[in-house]
Write an enzyme that holds these catalytic residues in place. Structure first.
Site, PDB file in Angstrom:
ATOM      1  N   CYS A 182      53.112  39.742  47.897  1.00 40.63           N
ATOM      2  CA  CYS A 182      54.214  39.057  48.567  1.00 40.63           C
ATOM      3  C   CYS A 182      54.170  39.376  50.054  1.00 40.63           C
ATOM      4  O   CYS A 182      53.520  40.331  50.472  1.00 40.63           O
ATOM      5  CB  CYS A 182      55.541  39.527  47.992  1.00 40.63           C
ATOM      6  SG  CYS A 182      55.627  39.358  46.208  1.00 40.63           S
ATOM      7  N   ARG A 232      50.341  35.045  51.724  1.00 37.19           N
ATOM      8  CA  ARG A 232      50.358  36.159  50.767  1.00 37.19           C
ATOM      9  C   ARG A 232      50.985  35.772  49.432  1.00 37.19           C
ATOM     10  O   ARG A 232      50.861  36.499  48.443  1.00 37.19           O
ATOM     11  CB  ARG A 232      51.133  37.341  51.360  1.00 37.19           C
ATOM     12  CG  ARG A 232      50.501  37.907  52.607  1.00 37.19           C
ATOM     13  CD  ARG A 232      51.319  39.053  53.124  1.00 37.19           C
ATOM     14  NE  ARG A 232      51.264  40.196  52.229  1.00 37.19           N
ATOM     15  CZ  ARG A 232      50.373  41.173  52.320  1.00 37.19           C
ATOM     16  NH1 ARG A 232      49.466  41.137  53.264  1.00 37.19           N
ATOM     17  NH2 ARG A 232      50.385  42.175  51.480  1.00 37.19           N
ATOM     18  N   TRP A 234      54.860  36.038  45.450  1.00 39.44           N
ATOM     19  CA  TRP A 234      53.863  35.691  44.445  1.00 39.44           C
ATOM     20  C   TRP A 234      54.374  36.337  43.161  1.00 39.44           C
ATOM     21  O   TRP A 234      54.436  37.557  43.049  1.00 39.44           O
ATOM     22  CB  TRP A 234      52.487  36.235  44.828  1.00 39.44           C
ATOM     23  CG  TRP A 234      51.405  35.786  43.902  1.00 39.44           C
ATOM     24  CD1 TRP A 234      50.730  34.590  43.948  1.00 39.44           C
ATOM     25  CD2 TRP A 234      50.844  36.500  42.799  1.00 39.44           C
ATOM     26  NE1 TRP A 234      49.800  34.537  42.936  1.00 39.44           N
ATOM     27  CE2 TRP A 234      49.851  35.690  42.210  1.00 39.44           C
ATOM     28  CE3 TRP A 234      51.112  37.750  42.230  1.00 39.44           C
ATOM     29  CZ2 TRP A 234      49.112  36.083  41.104  1.00 39.44           C
ATOM     30  CZ3 TRP A 234      50.370  38.142  41.124  1.00 39.44           C
ATOM     31  CH2 TRP A 234      49.383  37.306  40.575  1.00 39.44           C
ATOM     32  N   ASN A 247      57.559  44.143  47.545  1.00 39.75           N
ATOM     33  CA  ASN A 247      56.175  43.737  47.274  1.00 39.75           C
ATOM     34  C   ASN A 247      55.569  44.812  46.383  1.00 39.75           C
ATOM     35  O   ASN A 247      55.642  45.993  46.726  1.00 39.75           O
ATOM     36  CB  ASN A 247      55.393  43.636  48.589  1.00 39.75           C
ATOM     37  CG  ASN A 247      53.914  43.352  48.352  1.00 39.75           C
ATOM     38  OD1 ASN A 247      53.541  42.771  47.345  1.00 39.75           O
ATOM     39  ND2 ASN A 247      53.084  43.771  49.294  1.00 39.75           N
ATOM     40  N   GLY A 248      55.013  44.416  45.232  1.00 37.54           N
ATOM     41  CA  GLY A 248      54.406  45.390  44.329  1.00 37.54           C
ATOM     42  C   GLY A 248      54.952  45.245  42.926  1.00 37.54           C
ATOM     43  O   GLY A 248      55.553  44.215  42.588  1.00 37.54           O
ATOM     44  N   GLU A 306      29.164  32.090  45.213  1.00 30.04           N
ATOM     45  CA  GLU A 306      30.217  31.931  46.211  1.00 30.04           C
ATOM     46  C   GLU A 306      30.559  30.437  46.399  1.00 30.04           C
ATOM     47  O   GLU A 306      31.727  30.070  46.504  1.00 30.04           O
ATOM     48  CB  GLU A 306      29.790  32.573  47.538  1.00 30.04           C
ATOM     49  CG  GLU A 306      30.683  32.324  48.732  1.00 30.04           C
ATOM     50  CD  GLU A 306      32.103  32.867  48.580  1.00 30.04           C
ATOM     51  OE1 GLU A 306      32.416  33.488  47.553  1.00 30.04           O
ATOM     52  OE2 GLU A 306      32.903  32.613  49.491  1.00 30.04           O
ATOM     53  N   LYS A 347      34.323  28.836  45.704  1.00 36.44           N
ATOM     54  CA  LYS A 347      35.081  28.063  46.688  1.00 36.44           C
ATOM     55  C   LYS A 347      35.584  26.765  46.059  1.00 36.44           C
ATOM     56  O   LYS A 347      36.725  26.378  46.243  1.00 36.44           O
ATOM     57  CB  LYS A 347      34.224  27.724  47.923  1.00 36.44           C
ATOM     58  CG  LYS A 347      33.873  28.872  48.834  1.00 36.44           C
ATOM     59  CD  LYS A 347      35.006  29.388  49.702  1.00 36.44           C
ATOM     60  CE  LYS A 347      35.787  30.476  49.051  1.00 36.44           C
ATOM     61  NZ  LYS A 347      35.319  31.837  49.148  1.00 36.44           N
ATOM     62  N   GLU A 382      38.404  27.429  43.413  1.00 42.58           N
ATOM     63  CA  GLU A 382      39.717  27.903  43.847  1.00 42.58           C
ATOM     64  C   GLU A 382      40.475  26.915  44.711  1.00 42.58           C
ATOM     65  O   GLU A 382      41.696  26.869  44.646  1.00 42.58           O
ATOM     66  CB  GLU A 382      39.648  29.282  44.509  1.00 42.58           C
ATOM     67  CG  GLU A 382      39.018  29.343  45.855  1.00 42.58           C
ATOM     68  CD  GLU A 382      39.056  30.761  46.450  1.00 42.58           C
ATOM     69  OE1 GLU A 382      40.010  31.495  46.210  1.00 42.58           O
ATOM     70  OE2 GLU A 382      38.098  31.100  47.159  1.00 42.58           O
ATOM     71  N   HIS A 421      17.184  29.522  30.281  1.00 46.48           N
ATOM     72  CA  HIS A 421      17.712  30.368  29.201  1.00 46.48           C
ATOM     73  C   HIS A 421      19.038  29.841  28.673  1.00 46.48           C
ATOM     74  O   HIS A 421      19.746  30.536  27.958  1.00 46.48           O
ATOM     75  CB  HIS A 421      17.862  31.810  29.686  1.00 46.48           C
ATOM     76  CG  HIS A 421      16.558  32.443  30.081  1.00 46.48           C
ATOM     77  ND1 HIS A 421      15.621  32.845  29.157  1.00 46.48           N
ATOM     78  CD2 HIS A 421      16.013  32.678  31.299  1.00 46.48           C
ATOM     79  CE1 HIS A 421      14.564  33.342  29.786  1.00 46.48           C
ATOM     80  NE2 HIS A 421      14.771  33.236  31.095  1.00 46.48           N
ATOM     81  N   LYS A 457      46.638  35.432  48.877  1.00 42.46           N
ATOM     82  CA  LYS A 457      45.543  35.952  49.698  1.00 42.46           C
ATOM     83  C   LYS A 457      45.147  37.371  49.297  1.00 42.46           C
ATOM     84  O   LYS A 457      43.973  37.668  49.141  1.00 42.46           O
ATOM     85  CB  LYS A 457      45.964  35.918  51.172  1.00 42.46           C
ATOM     86  CG  LYS A 457      44.894  36.407  52.127  1.00 42.46           C
ATOM     87  CD  LYS A 457      43.750  35.427  52.215  1.00 42.46           C
ATOM     88  CE  LYS A 457      42.672  35.861  53.170  1.00 42.46           C
ATOM     89  NZ  LYS A 457      41.411  35.154  52.885  1.00 42.46           N
TER      90      LYS A 457
HETATM   91  O1  M6R Z   1      40.953  41.088  50.419  1.00 38.87           O
HETATM   92  P1  M6R Z   1      39.738  41.220  49.552  1.00 38.87           P
HETATM   93  O2  M6R Z   1      38.469  40.908  50.273  1.00 38.87           O
HETATM   94  O3  M6R Z   1      39.666  42.536  48.831  1.00 38.87           O
HETATM   95  O4  M6R Z   1      39.928  40.101  48.434  1.00 38.87           O
HETATM   96  C1  M6R Z   1      39.029  40.010  47.365  1.00 38.87           C
HETATM   97  C2  M6R Z   1      39.220  38.718  46.620  1.00 38.87           C
HETATM   98  O5  M6R Z   1      40.511  38.645  46.079  1.00 38.87           O
HETATM   99  C3  M6R Z   1      38.983  37.498  47.528  1.00 38.87           C
HETATM  100  O6  M6R Z   1      37.721  37.507  48.096  1.00 38.87           O
HETATM  101  C4  M6R Z   1      39.150  36.198  46.715  1.00 38.87           C
HETATM  102  O7  M6R Z   1      38.129  36.095  45.765  1.00 38.87           O
HETATM  103  C5  M6R Z   1      39.160  34.996  47.667  1.00 38.87           C
HETATM  104  N1  M6R Z   1      40.308  34.168  47.410  1.00 38.87           N
HETATM  105  C6  M6R Z   1      37.955  34.143  47.523  1.00 38.87           C
HETATM  106  O8  M6R Z   1      37.966  33.073  48.404  1.00 38.87           O
END
Ligand code: M6R
Length: 618
Positions: A2, A30, A78, A104-105, A487, A491, A494, A510, A613
């Protein structure tokens, strides 16, 4: 997960509602399930909160503004405990509305605390764990008449992760906060002070900040900041200056933060390299405060991270093993933590994280240190938990990354891990000075090459637009191209909500090749043909295999690589680049593809559904 903001100002300054909403706007990345504010005015508290994105709350307040106030708190959520409804939105009230709390937490012992409060006849208005803290704080204040002391007492009774911010109707001009395992920074203004989950909360007002320590309580007024531990003993925070400004946290004319951050990648790589080589070409990592004899004695490197950061680690492994000849493993932090890994004082653990607040990675760092390992954090957020709890920190200088989908941090993480690998090779004598200097020269040429890829990206944009209805996309790569493939798939999943998978190209036969049917889009990342090595020819064979089965092949290949042309439906050309550095350019078209495709589908590129985030819960 959050975002939290606190503000204590004076009548000579701006209104609390404006400052808090501005902070929430910058922190919305966040979490965006709901938003709310509580302001102190004329000996009472007023609140407003709404489920949904911040825009709903702003719209509501535009029609029905809260009364004037110079002290307040705000929250963007969140959801963890309780659905994203108005009732579960923060702030939560205690003491018949005299106390407002945001959090937050996760409060792990909230069920037993709630049971006790229910027995005492306290009524609950939400399903959240947070509301427990609001009622406890009201009770503790009624007993002590001292808000910081009451917050200390509450903090001592809680288990889990929390940053709590509170205002009390009877304590004008004051915001009190406590933190354990969740981030909190203090902004030092002129005639005003601020609190935030990160500095973005107050970057429009001040760049001077204090990093709060673990298990601390802070009390701010317009003219004072006072920090103690949970027992009320005075404590110090660490003062720092933020090296970016409010403009860096704005879209700057781009349609989304993600588009802006993709375009900032040449700068992110250049800034991460800057100042780390001396005039003789020798790498200097002053911030690596680990004894050189210890670094010489390590016999294993373990990179721990999550999501995109873990793919950066996977790329870096190829280079680190090649340059340093030290075995290097990469593991998802949440898997590492719970599998009884073999690490000891000869293990160097590298924790990669953009935010520095990913709880899975924090827990893995703690576990590694308990086993005696030295931990180096590769992090983009100054003063965050992971670098603070590590033996040393190597900061990436990518600037603030706001879009949930990580892009420029990925390139900066690879760059920083490469610097670490080269530094170890230099220290341990695995590479001669001229070899290090040659690789550094190649790295320093990368920002220009990334820019060249960005300049020629029109073809990818067009491709994304006509593929907007695609239901599934596959990505193939070998060697460093394999994590790039994963990666690219992440992208697309997500932000465009499209099924996507990244495979090691050699694994195709395989099993995954069964997925290939006519028209199936497959991106293939092709290694440089210049060495004519086996890697290149194997990937060309893989393209032939899927081409023969009717796949639509989109090939990312080095300029002049004529071998791929007969089998590719589309070729995205990248400038000639040494194999180990190629991920810094090959990933760029994949990022742009996902961003454009999500835009073409009319989706919110920066705030994809169900995500936040920083993942600050395990
Ligand atoms: O803040 P961090 O780099 O530790 O975050 C790790 C992952 O949560 C972050 O890379 C996530 O996979 C991204 N949303 C990917 O785009």
């Amino acid at each position: 997960m959050c975002g939290i903001v606190g503000y204590a100002g004076t009548a000579a300054g701006p209104q609390a509602q404006d400052v808090v909403l501005e902070g929430l706007r910058r922190l919305e990345y966040r979490g965006y399930d709901s938003a709310g504010v509580a302001l102190q005015t004329d000996g009472r508290l007023v609140t407003a909160k709404k489920a949904g994105k911040l825009a709903r709350l702003v719209e509501f307040l535009d029609e029905d503004p809260l009364p004037p106030s110079v002290t307040g708190i705000g929250h963007t959520r969140w959801a963890t405990h309780g659905a994203p409804t108005d009732a579960n939105a923060h702030p939560h009230l205690g003491g018949d509305g005299t106390v407002a709390v945001i959090h937050n937490g996760i409060i792990e012992n909230f069920a037993s605390l709630k049971a006790g409060l229910l027995t005492d006849g306290v009524g609950f208005a939400s399903q959240t764990d947070t509301e427990v803290a609001a009622h406890l704080l009201a009770k503790a204040y009624a007993e002590t008449g001292d808000l910081p002391a009451a917050m200390c007492a509450v903090a001592r009774s809680l288990e889990g992760a929390f940053t709590l911010l509170a205002v009390h109707a009877d304590v004008p001009g004051t915001v009190v906060a406590a933190r354990r395992n969740s981030p909190l920074v203090v902004g030092l203004g002129d005639g005003a002070n601020y609190l935030g989950s990160d500095v973005a909360a107050f970057i429009g007002h001040t760049r001077e900040a204090i990093e709060m320590g673990q298990d601390q309580v802070v009390t701010i007024t317009a003219s004072s900041v006072s920090i103690t531990d949970f027992d009320g003993v005075p404590a110090d925070g660490v003062h720092f200056h933020v090296d970016w400004d409010a403009a860096a946290a704005e879209k700057g004319g781009f349609p989304s933060f993600m588009a802006k951050e993709i375009n900032e990648q040449p700068q992110a790589v250049a800034d991460t390299l800057r100042g780390r080589v001396d005039p003789s070409g020798r790498l200097v990592l002053d911030e690596l405060h680990i004894d050189e004899t210890v670094l010489r004695s390590i016999d294993k490197i373990v990179i721990i991270a999550c999501g995109t950061a873990s793919y950066a680690g996977q790329v870096a492994r190829y280079a680190i093993e090649h340059w340093c000849r030290i075995p290097c493993e990469v593991e998802l932090a949440h898997e590492f933590r719970y599998r009884d890994p073999v690490v000891n004082e000869k293990t160097l653990v590298v924790a990669v994280s953009q935010s520095g607040e990913t709880m899975d990675t924090i827990m893995a760092v703690r576990h590694a240190r308990e086993q005696g390992a030295r931990v180096v954090a590769v992090c983009n957020t100054y003063g965050s938990t992971i670098p603070r709890e590590s033996d040393a920190a190597l900061y990436t200088h990518a600037g603030p990354e706001i879009a949930v989908a990580s892009t420029k941090a990925f390139l900066a993480q690879i760059t920083a891990c490469y610097l670490l690998g080269l530094y170890l090779a230099q220290l341990r004598g695995n590479k001669f000075a001229d070899e290090i200097s040659e690789i550094m020269g190649q790295l320093q040429a990368m920002p220009e090459k990334i820019q060249k890829v960005l300049d020629g990206i029109g073809q990818v944009r067009a491709m994304a637009r006509w593929m907007a209805d695609t239901r599934s996309v596959l990505f193939l790569g070998r060697h460093v191209g394999y994590p790039v493939a994963m990666e690219g798939a992440l992208k697309l999943k997500e932000i465009a909500y499209i099924h996507a998978e990244g495979f090691a190209a050699g694994e195709l036969k395989h099993g995954p090749i069964a997925l290939i049917e006519p028209g199936q889009p497959v991106f293939v990342i092709v290694p440089s043909p210049r060495n004519r090595d086996v890697l290149h020819s194997k990937v060309v064979s893989n393209i032939q295999e899927i081409n023969a089965r009717g796949a639509r092949t989109i090939v990312i290949a080095e300029e002049g690589d004529e071998d791929v042309v007969p089998y590719a439906d589309d070729v995205i050309w990248i400038p000639p680049t040494p194999t180990l550095l190629a991920p810094l350019v090959t990933v760029v078209p994949l990022q742009v593809f996902a961003c454009e495709l999500a835009t073409a589908k009319g989706l919110d590129v920066d705030q994809p559904r169900n995500l936040a985030k920083s993942v600050t819960v395990e």
